[in-house]
Design a protein around this motif. Structure first.
Motif, PDB file in Angstrom:
ATOM      1  N   GLN A 417      -1.561 -12.819  -3.265  1.00  0.00           N
ATOM      2  CA  GLN A 417      -0.325 -12.636  -4.043  1.00  0.00           C
ATOM      3  C   GLN A 417       0.463 -11.399  -3.628  1.00  0.00           C
ATOM      4  O   GLN A 417       1.583 -11.195  -4.068  1.00  0.00           O
ATOM      5  CB  GLN A 417      -0.633 -12.583  -5.550  1.00  0.00           C
ATOM      6  N   PHE A 418      -0.137 -10.516  -2.788  1.00  0.00           N
ATOM      7  CA  PHE A 418       0.578  -9.293  -2.389  1.00  0.00           C
ATOM      8  C   PHE A 418       1.344  -9.454  -1.083  1.00  0.00           C
ATOM      9  O   PHE A 418       1.990  -8.515  -0.617  1.00  0.00           O
ATOM     10  CB  PHE A 418      -0.413  -8.125  -2.304  1.00  0.00           C
ATOM     11  N   ASP A 419       1.279 -10.623  -0.489  1.00  0.00           N
ATOM     12  CA  ASP A 419       1.980 -10.855   0.785  1.00  0.00           C
ATOM     13  C   ASP A 419       3.465 -10.531   0.672  1.00  0.00           C
ATOM     14  O   ASP A 419       4.093 -10.837  -0.341  1.00  0.00           O
ATOM     15  CB  ASP A 419       1.813 -12.312   1.230  1.00  0.00           C
ATOM     16  N   GLY A 420       3.965  -9.891   1.724  1.00  0.00           N
ATOM     17  CA  GLY A 420       5.396  -9.613   1.771  1.00  0.00           C
ATOM     18  C   GLY A 420       5.792  -8.298   1.119  1.00  0.00           C
ATOM     19  O   GLY A 420       6.921  -7.848   1.272  1.00  0.00           O
ATOM     20  N   ILE A 421       4.869  -7.672   0.433  1.00  0.00           N
ATOM     21  CA  ILE A 421       5.179  -6.399  -0.237  1.00  0.00           C
ATOM     22  C   ILE A 421       4.952  -5.252   0.748  1.00  0.00           C
ATOM     23  O   ILE A 421       3.999  -5.278   1.530  1.00  0.00           O
ATOM     24  CB  ILE A 421       4.251  -6.224  -1.462  1.00  0.00           C
ATOM     25  N   PRO A 422       5.803  -4.232   0.719  1.00  0.00           N
ATOM     26  CA  PRO A 422       5.538  -3.049   1.572  1.00  0.00           C
ATOM     27  C   PRO A 422       4.182  -2.445   1.212  1.00  0.00           C
ATOM     28  O   PRO A 422       3.831  -2.387   0.022  1.00  0.00           O
ATOM     29  CB  PRO A 422       6.665  -2.083   1.212  1.00  0.00           C
ATOM     30  N   SER A 423       3.430  -1.992   2.235  1.00  0.00           N
ATOM     31  CA  SER A 423       2.050  -1.557   1.993  1.00  0.00           C
ATOM     32  C   SER A 423       1.979  -0.342   1.065  1.00  0.00           C
ATOM     33  O   SER A 423       1.026  -0.216   0.302  1.00  0.00           O
ATOM     34  CB  SER A 423       1.359  -1.260   3.320  1.00  0.00           C
ATOM     35  N   THR A 424       2.981   0.524   1.126  1.00  0.00           N
ATOM     36  CA  THR A 424       2.945   1.705   0.255  1.00  0.00           C
ATOM     37  C   THR A 424       3.003   1.284  -1.215  1.00  0.00           C
ATOM     38  O   THR A 424       2.350   1.876  -2.068  1.00  0.00           O
ATOM     39  CB  THR A 424       4.127   2.647   0.562  1.00  0.00           C
ATOM     40  N   GLU A 425       3.796   0.244  -1.478  1.00  0.00           N
ATOM     41  CA  GLU A 425       3.903  -0.265  -2.850  1.00  0.00           C
ATOM     42  C   GLU A 425       2.639  -1.053  -3.220  1.00  0.00           C
ATOM     43  O   GLU A 425       2.138  -0.972  -4.341  1.00  0.00           O
ATOM     44  CB  GLU A 425       5.145  -1.156  -2.942  1.00  0.00           C
ATOM     45  N   ALA A 426       2.123  -1.780  -2.245  1.00  0.00           N
ATOM     46  CA  ALA A 426       0.927  -2.589  -2.482  1.00  0.00           C
ATOM     47  C   ALA A 426      -0.255  -1.718  -2.887  1.00  0.00           C
ATOM     48  O   ALA A 426      -1.107  -2.141  -3.668  1.00  0.00           O
ATOM     49  CB  ALA A 426       0.588  -3.384  -1.224  1.00  0.00           C
ATOM     50  N   LYS A 427      -0.302  -0.508  -2.377  1.00  0.00           N
ATOM     51  CA  LYS A 427      -1.362   0.434  -2.731  1.00  0.00           C
ATOM     52  C   LYS A 427      -1.459   0.563  -4.250  1.00  0.00           C
ATOM     53  O   LYS A 427      -2.539   0.507  -4.822  1.00  0.00           O
ATOM     54  CB  LYS A 427      -1.003   1.804  -2.149  1.00  0.00           C
ATOM     55  N   GLU A 428      -0.305   0.742  -4.879  1.00  0.00           N
ATOM     56  CA  GLU A 428      -0.269   0.906  -6.333  1.00  0.00           C
ATOM     57  C   GLU A 428      -0.558  -0.423  -7.039  1.00  0.00           C
ATOM     58  O   GLU A 428      -1.314  -0.469  -7.996  1.00  0.00           O
ATOM     59  CB  GLU A 428       1.096   1.455  -6.783  1.00  0.00           C
ATOM     60  N   ARG A 429       0.060  -1.487  -6.539  1.00  0.00           N
ATOM     61  CA  ARG A 429      -0.083  -2.791  -7.198  1.00  0.00           C
ATOM     62  C   ARG A 429      -1.526  -3.285  -7.156  1.00  0.00           C
ATOM     63  O   ARG A 429      -2.038  -3.831  -8.133  1.00  0.00           O
ATOM     64  CB  ARG A 429       0.834  -3.830  -6.524  1.00  0.00           C
ATOM     65  N   ILE A 430      -2.184  -3.076  -6.018  1.00  0.00           N
ATOM     66  CA  ILE A 430      -3.574  -3.530  -5.895  1.00  0.00           C
ATOM     67  C   ILE A 430      -4.479  -2.679  -6.787  1.00  0.00           C
ATOM     68  O   ILE A 430      -5.390  -3.189  -7.438  1.00  0.00           O
ATOM     69  CB  ILE A 430      -4.036  -3.520  -4.416  1.00  0.00           C
ATOM     70  N   ALA A 431      -4.185  -1.374  -6.840  1.00  0.00           N
ATOM     71  CA  ALA A 431      -4.971  -0.491  -7.715  1.00  0.00           C
ATOM     72  C   ALA A 431      -4.836  -0.949  -9.170  1.00  0.00           C
ATOM     73  O   ALA A 431      -5.833  -1.045  -9.899  1.00  0.00           O
ATOM     74  CB  ALA A 431      -4.516   0.954  -7.559  1.00  0.00           C
ATOM     75  N   ASP A 432      -3.590  -1.246  -9.593  1.00  0.00           N
ATOM     76  CA  ASP A 432      -3.358  -1.741 -10.959  1.00  0.00           C
ATOM     77  C   ASP A 432      -4.170  -3.015 -11.215  1.00  0.00           C
ATOM     78  O   ASP A 432      -4.833  -3.158 -12.232  1.00  0.00           O
ATOM     79  CB  ASP A 432      -1.873  -2.091 -11.166  1.00  0.00           C
ATOM     80  N   TRP A 433      -4.086  -3.924 -10.249  1.00  0.00           N
ATOM     81  CA  TRP A 433      -4.741  -5.235 -10.364  1.00  0.00           C
ATOM     82  C   TRP A 433      -6.260  -5.074 -10.510  1.00  0.00           C
ATOM     83  O   TRP A 433      -6.884  -5.698 -11.357  1.00  0.00           O
ATOM     84  CB  TRP A 433      -4.364  -6.051  -9.119  1.00  0.00           C
TER      85      TRP A 433
END
Length: 851
Positions: A417-433
RNA sequence: GGGCGAGUGGCGGAACGGUAGACGCAGCGGACUUAAAAUCCGCCGGGGCAACCUGUGAGGGUUCGAAUCCCUCCUCGCCUACCA
């Protein structure tokens, strides 16, 4: 080479005929530092000139140099720190401060123990005789110490309080015990310090050093990591040192992700700063010592291989194993781990590069996005999966195309589900998840480890803990301190902790139940001794407490600390931690020990650091014998800025020696002309002669310059300024007695912090009362110092083309007019247009021209 | 591998964005001396008779102006060691 210079000088020195001018027996026209220095040193000693009381009743100033290890004979490399500090201490006294400038010795440590083993003498005797020797040498250098303030860490009346401090930390939960590996020499059957291990071998017997797990005491310094970082803000320290400490503490933020063991479901937490690469994990690596490893392989066909690898790693020294160029080695455990993000099973391995004591001792392998993992995966044939594509090609997923790991930020791919997101932002989103699902949590990690303070040696403060069969671990009650080092110990360099061989020490009674108990046989790291010694100087002789709260509140923190950069990440972090902890325990009103820090540079000789073991030293005694302490001090300060490394060049000493002699000769040969009331004469009528004005200007300019240089530790340029003043006096023979008197008196005072013996000798020679060292630092008269005619350069496009001699106060407009009026300038401007004119009054006019 | 510093005459170094080389060593010239040493005075980056040109590890950049500030690289010193 060095000895040759010595011979030449001795010959020269003794060839001069000693003549006494009639009627002036007290003062010789010939500068004889040996005589002068012996005289003043004796007087200082007898009159206790530099006692702390001498400057009482003024604002306090605590000046401290990092105390010395009592190694014995001193060389000029040793004393740079103390010379730098002494000049500052003397300057502060003259500036009107009550100066605490105490001597101390960091007297515990390995060298004394080695000396004991080699020479079969007691480490205490070796240490005491070295300290005696060093005190003589410090006095020879003319350092302004109050020896009543002396602190020696190896004396029971000091280490008693080191033990007290340990107990306070113990009760506060800041000292704890756990098993930790030590360097172990199987042949000597002894623990070794890191510096005793040379290329993985015991420095004494060349056996291969191994690791042994022992029960060891630690201080919880990691608990203070954030404080150590945030308090930097209030320290007036070189940025360089703060930066080094910041990197040493190595705070990093990341996520702890829970992997699980396939089958058993056992958790393996893994710390990562790159949670954005979680979908690219293709294997998981544990440290060979990871507690789960034995359990995972027990009874499997992998067990033998894994055991063999673990043992091989245990035999390697830390240096060897963690050397960056060491080959990356690893063995599979034959078990898989489940990635909580993908549910995928990945192989588990152990490898040499994973450290058990950083993070969780487990590392996720993401070969596509980590250089080290990439190399390891290629080597082991492990799969590589791209999960971050470069922004230039945001859908690239071909791992075969990778030449090396892609470590920069990019765009998520292969990441559900994180495909296409900039990796810097994904860092936070994955941590939240992960946090939402309970399979991970944000975490802060530090590179800094807890401080291992146990040492398996004799010459240190015994750890005040004992072990009772009934009561277990028992702290020695504070009223039973000190736990004194026993004397019935033999120094063989073999066997466990030397204290273990002393039955009178080991066997004792339990203070709780009265039954038999055994003492802890380890001593504390000497860095513990040096982490609080500055507090002891407030009340060095207090027998009832570690320090007097009122006196500590008065004197501390240290206003100016002086020492080498090599202590940036050890002593200077430990001392800060201890102070912060003591503050939090309510024992200190401040939480940082050293307000200002100055780092002197290292002294080199023939391109190498001056050191006894290298054999390239200039002995302090030889310098004092040949040239005297004042020349030794001034030369050491003159060769380079005090904060930079200095190359000792024996030839250059002559120049400083000549300077001091010229100063001496000038003042002494003119002393009959000295007028004590020169100030009132000057007030009555200002001198008008050219020489008079020139000398007065130079005198006050020098005073301005020397004052400024002393404030910022630029001693080399301060001395250059004093040389210029002396030179000026020699080429201006026509000055009046009044001007001569002013110059002679101010010169004497300015010389005094640098060359204190000469300062006193001249002060006395001028017939002045008291000591030069306790006179107020003079104030420069800015009006006298001002140049009334200055040279202003005229530049054309930045190149100097003309020089104008103008009154100092000439205005911008006038300067511009004068520049344009110059024939030379006019000729050069022929056919060109002036586009812009920059005028810096008193300095320059820059004409910007073009077609 | 990482971090922190530093690169200026023959040498140690000076120059808080404004005349590069203060001060000292070495060297050269002079005075004093029967002579030498010591002492005192003067000269002293390189090229050029000179006007002038050139020059602060290398290359770029910012600026009216850079040894100094920024970027890249090279060399040396110190500290540290695979930090996920």
């Amino acid at each position: 080479m060095y000895l040759c210079a010595l011979c030449v000088f001795v010959v020269r020195f003794s060839s001069g005929s000693p003549r006494q001018p009639p009627g002036k027996a007290s003062m010789d026209d010939k500068y004889s530092p040996q005589q002068i220095e012996a005289k003043w040193q004796q007087r200082w000693r007898e009159q206790r000139t530099y006692s702390l009381a001498a400057t009482a009743g003024k604002p306090k100033f605590f000046l401290l140099e990092m105390f010395a290890y009592p190694s014995g004979d001193l060389h000029m490399g040793h004393v740079r720190c103390y010379t730098v500090g002494d000049v500052q201490a003397r300057y502060r006294i003259m500036k009107g401060f009550h100066v605490l400038h105490p001597p101390g010795f960091d007297a515990f440590g390995l060298n004394a123990e080695n000396a004991a083993i080699q020479r079969q003498i007691h480490p205490g005797d070796w240490t005491e005789s070295n300290m005696k020797r060093m005190r003589e040498q410090y006095e020879r250098m003319g350092f302004s110490y109050d020896w009543d303030q002396l602190v020696v860490t190896s004396h029971a009346d000091y280490y008693r309080w080191t033990q007290w401090l340990f107990l306070r930390f113990y009760k506060a939960g800041l000292a704890y015990k756990k098993k930790a590996p030590v360097n172990w020499c199987p042949s000597c059957a002894t623990a070794l310090a890191n510096e005793q291990v040379k290329d993985g071998l015991c420095e004494r017997c060349d056996s291969v050093v191994t690791k042994k797990l022992l029960d060891q005491w630690f201080f919880k310094i990691t608990q203070y990591a954030d404080r150590l970082l945030s308090n930097h803000e209030k320290l007036e320290w070189p940025e360089e040192i703060k930066t080094m400490q910041r990197h040493w503490i190595g705070r990093s933020t990341g996520v702890e992700v829970d992997f699980t063991v396939e089958g058993t479901g056992a958790k393996i937490p893994v710390f990562t700063t790159r949670v954005d690469t979680l979908f690219g994990v293709t294997y998981l690596v544990l440290a060979p010592e990871h507690p789960l490893v034995n359990e995972l392989v027990a009874g499997t066909d992998r067990e033998a291989d894994v055991r063999e690898f673990q043992e091989r790693m245990a035999r390697q020294s830390e240096i060897e194993r963690t050397a960056t160029d060491a080959p990356k080695e690893g063995v599979p455990l034959g078990v898989n781990a489940i990635n909580p993000a993908t549910g995928e099973a990945v192989p588990l391995l152990i490898a040499n590069y994973v450290l058990v004591d950083y993070g969780t001792g487990a590392v996720m392998g993401v070969p596509a996005h980590d250089t080290r993992d990439f190399a390891f995966a290629k080597e082991k044939g492990l799969p590589i999966r791209v999960v971050i594509a470069p922004p230039s090609d945001p859908t690239a997923t071909d791992s075969a195309a990778l030449q090396d790991a892609y470590v920069d930020p990019g765009v998520q791919v292969n990441s559900a589900q994180f495909d296409g997101i900039p990796s810097t932002e994904a860092k936070e989103r994955i941590a939240d998840w992960l946090e939402e699902r309970g399979t991970g949590r944000r975490q802060v990690n530090t590179r800094l480890r807890d401080w291992l303070i146990s040492r398996q040696r004799y010459w240190g403060a015994p750890i005040p803990i004992l072990y009772c069969d009934k009561c277990g671990e028992v702290p020695v009650p504070e009223d039973q301190l000190p736990v004194v080092l026993p004397s019935d110990v033999s120094f063989t360099g073999k066997g466990e902790s030397p204290l273990a061989g002393s039955p009178t020490f080991v066997n004792t009674t339990c203070p709780t139940c009265g039954g038999p108990a055994r003492r802890d046989v380890d001593t504390m790291d000497t860095f513990v001794d040096s982490s609080w010694y500055f507090l002891r100087f407030a009340s060095p002789q207090d027998e009832t407490q570690a320090w007097d709260a009122g006196l500590v509140a008065h004197w501390l923190p240290v206003d100016q600390y002086v020492g080498g950069r090599e202590h940036a990440t050890m002593h200077l972090i430990y001392a800060r931690f201890v102070t912060e902890a003591l503050h939090d325990l309510g024992l200190l009103p401040f939480d940082e020990p050293f307000t200002r820090l100055f780092n002197q540079g290292t002294v080199y000789l023939h391109g190498k650091k001056m050191s006894k073991s290298r054999g390239n030293v200039v002995p302090l005694d030889a310098m004092c014998d040949q040239y005297g302490a004042d020349t030794a001090r001034c030369f050491e300060l003159f060769i380079a800025p005090p904060d930079e490394q200095a190359e000792w060049n024996e030839k250059g000493v002559e120049g400083v020696w000549r300077f001091l002699r010229r100063a001496y000769t000038y003042v002494v040969t003119h002393r009959e002309r000295f007028q004590a009331d020169w100030r009132s004469s000057l007030a009555a009528s200002a001198p008008t002669g050219e020489d008079d004005q020139a000398v007065r200007r130079k005198t006050h300019q020098t005073l301005q310059r020397v004052t400024e240089d002393l404030e910022r530790f630029h001693y080399n340029t301060a001395l250059a300024g004093l040389m210029e003043l002396v030179n000026e006096l020699y080429v201006r023979p026509g000055i009046s007695d009044t001007v001569l008197s002013e110059a002679a008196e101010l010169l004497t005072l300015m010389l005094s912090p640098f060359a204190p013996h000469l300062g006193e000798e001249l002060w006395e020679g001028l017939g002045k009362d008291g000591m030069a060292a306790f006179q107020s630092w003079p104030e420069a008269d800015a009006a006298v110092a001002r140049e009334d005619v200055v040279e202003v350069v005229v530049q054309i496009n930045g190149k100097v083309r003309e020089k104008l001699s103008v009154p100092a106060e000439t205005t911008k407009e006038e300067l511009e007019r004068l520049a344009m009026a110059s024939d030379k300038v006019q000729a050069l401007l022929e056919g060109l247009q002036v586009k812009k004119i920059i005028v810096v009054p008193g300095k320059l006019v820059n004409l910007v021209v073009g077609k």
